[in-house]
Scaffold this motif. Sequence first.
Motif, short mmCIF file in Angstrom:
data_model
loop_
_atom_site.label_atom_id
_atom_site.label_comp_id
_atom_site.label_asym_id
_atom_site.label_seq_id
_atom_site.Cartn_x
_atom_site.Cartn_y
_atom_site.Cartn_z
N VAL A 37 8.31 -75.08 16.41
CA VAL A 37 8.79 -74.58 15.41
C VAL A 37 8.86 -75.39 14.61
CG1 VAL A 37 10.48 -73.06 14.00
CG2 VAL A 37 10.13 -72.25 16.25
N TRP A 40 5.66 -76.49 13.05
CA TRP A 40 4.90 -76.19 12.56
C TRP A 40 5.38 -75.75 10.86
CZ3 TRP A 40 0.72 -73.83 11.79
CH2 TRP A 40 -0.25 -73.51 13.00
N VAL A 41 6.88 -75.95 10.63
CA VAL A 41 7.74 -75.29 9.50
C VAL A 41 7.51 -76.45 8.61
CG1 VAL A 41 9.44 -74.96 8.13
CG2 VAL A 41 9.11 -73.59 10.39
N ALA A 44 3.35 -77.07 8.24
CA ALA A 44 2.15 -75.79 7.25
C ALA A 44 1.80 -76.30 6.26
CB ALA A 44 2.69 -74.55 7.39
N LEU A 48 4.42 -70.30 5.86
CA LEU A 48 4.81 -69.48 6.12
C LEU A 48 5.84 -68.38 6.92
CD1 LEU A 48 4.13 -71.83 9.79
CD2 LEU A 48 2.04 -70.04 8.37
N GLU A 52 3.66 -64.78 11.38
CA GLU A 52 2.82 -65.90 11.03
C GLU A 52 3.26 -66.84 11.65
OE1 GLU A 52 0.23 -65.68 6.51
OE2 GLU A 52 1.91 -66.84 6.59
N LEU A 53 4.42 -67.23 11.70
CA LEU A 53 4.55 -67.99 12.74
C LEU A 53 4.99 -67.56 14.81
CD1 LEU A 53 5.98 -70.71 12.88
CD2 LEU A 53 8.47 -70.19 12.65
N CYS A 54 5.28 -66.48 14.22
CA CYS A 54 5.64 -65.78 15.82
C CYS A 54 4.21 -65.86 16.42
CB CYS A 54 6.36 -64.07 15.45
SG CYS A 54 7.97 -64.18 15.33
N GLN A 74 11.53 -62.47 16.90
CA GLN A 74 11.68 -64.12 15.60
C GLN A 74 13.18 -64.74 16.02
OE1 GLN A 74 11.44 -61.67 12.64
NE2 GLN A 74 13.75 -61.68 11.33
N THR A 93 9.77 -65.91 4.32
CA THR A 93 9.47 -67.38 5.48
C THR A 93 10.22 -68.34 5.83
OG1 THR A 93 9.84 -68.12 2.99
CG2 THR A 93 7.08 -66.96 2.89
#
Length: 700
Positions: A37, A40-41, A44, A48, A52-54, A74, A93
């Motif tokens: 997580v 990505w955060v 990205a 996100l 989208e992240l899930c 989530q 987001t």
Amino acid sequence: MLRKVATTGVGLDSVYVQTLQRIREQKGDRSRLGMEVLMWVSHAERPLRIDELCHALAIDMHSTDLDPENIRPQDTLLGSCLGLAVLDAKTSTVRLIHYTLQEYLSQSRIFPDAHKTLGQICLTYLNHNSIRGLPANNVSNLGDMPFLKYSSLYWGSHAQEELSDRSKSLALELLNCGGNHIFATLLVQEINSDHNCSLPHHLWPSLHCASYFGIDDVVADLIEREGCDINQSDCMGFTALWWAARQGNEGVVRRLLTLNEIDPDRSSDDGRTPLSRAARGGHEGVVKLLLARNDVNPDKPSNYARTPLWGASHGGHEGVVKLLLAQSNVNPDRPSDDGRTPLSCASDNGHEEVVKQLLEQNSVNPDMPDVDGETPLWRASFRGHEGVVKLLLAQNDVDPDRPSDDGRTPLSCASENGHEEVVKLLLEQNSVNPDKPDVDGETPLWRASFHGHEGVVTLLLARSDVNPDKPNNKGETPLLSASYSGHEGVAKLLLARNDINPDKPSDNGRTPLWNASYNGHEEVVKLLLARNDVNPNKPSDDGRTPLWNASYNGHDGVVKLLLARNDVGTDKPSNDGRTPLRCASYGGHEAVVKQLLARSDVNPDGPDNNGRTPLWSASFSGHVGVVKLLLARRDVNPDGPDNKGITPLLIASHYGYEGVVKLLLARSDVNPYKSSNDGQTPLQCASHNKHEEVVKLLLE
């Protein structure tokens, strides 16, 4: 959870280290989820959404399709981060808890292979069987695939940052689909939303996509394929070289230019060449590569006659401008189809260094107007670019008072927009007329007054050659315009002058007080009423007085100020017979109605030229509160008809105003059966318009 910390950054690193260690020590796959997580955060290309992240975290890079069971709730994902990543409720987001965490994660290189990993995940997802099977020309109803758009738009950005062998293989597999893959549709729509082109199957050739993202190794592989058309145009007429130049991808441009068959000067459908696009984007390296070619025209215009120099000047790209001006076959003063030269564009956007370079060219006319008669000085003055104005005023062949086609001078423009420093510079020029009107008769002072720029007004009023009371073509003075807009400070400055008439009407009879009252500007009204030479009862040509205006618009504060005067006609009607009370009743302005009804010199039942009384008007509009106030008066006829015989009850029944109907029916002096001149009764009107509740009231 992460404890609340100060936002000064002091001691935060140690908190982050401890929390990251706790994330890694979590049991099961929570440790992996928490770190993914954060990866990505923090890496990205844009924030996100949680959905989208899930989906992104559910992708298995060894699977050919997404397993729905891998999609975690989530709360599970966010909980695994122990508070370092949170959900923004407004945008849905996911973001890091504090901006310093982004800095920490970047500097400490917690995720050294982040872009390689994210690129592989995006490409794996786009190569899923379920995604490849989607129709390329249908991007609707994709709600159950929230990660599709992000992966389509940004896989190349991640791959460009860090391209692994796996990513390259996946990218080539994806690009083998060409324009038949939905990612191409989403990507082209995103970056060319201003183009209304159709979406054919050859929507975006593979080479174009790789060139756009600047993935040089993929471009090299695609070029080597048999049948690869290097100069192929997409549906908008853009070539692979055009896209690479647009994005400033030097490596791809250099590779493409080594090909013998390349056409480096091919224009798109709108006439833009790779050079013009690179120049507009300020990509110096690409511009150098293209200018080194003998088969590139450095002065080639687009369909709108915009040259590479025009684009670079517009964007303020000093280095590119310098490169282009060094070309002997570049015209530095070539205008676009709207007559704007490179100098005009640079002046309009305040690019001082570019302006300097252009003014050094002997062939540049520093005073050339565009199709609207607007010169570079005009545009710089309009925008308030003080430095550019100084540069242009230093030119002997610049007319500082040259108006545009609508008669507005540079001073007028600067005054209108409140650019004091520019106004000062222009007023220092002997050839500038500080009182010059435009085609509408509006002077610099008029425009500054209308827009409320006190500093500019002060500068202009200090000039003996400025008429502070000069009206425009409609007879509206600076004071009248300031009063209309409610600019109290400007009104004070103007009223301090002995050479203005504070009660001077416009061509239609509207005075400064009339305007201020109409718009409810109480402070300006106070200033004007303090003058002995202002008539508080002066009507416009249609008979509307200041009190009438304030009553009509419900400005109870202004009404109070006016009613405090003994010389105000409180019941004076307009030319159509409407009194202030009649207007306030129509608008439902209870506070104004109360003030007027408290006056003994107001007729609460006075009809207009159509026979419509205040009560009739309030009933027509359905204002129950006003109807109550009027019915409380003994000198109001609750059943008085207008000239067509329509009573208050009939009109209220017609529109279905139950509250008004109840009040009127409670009166013994109201005839519920009284018909209009054409024989219509309240019951007939209510029935015809299907107002059931009103019908019930009338039948009781």
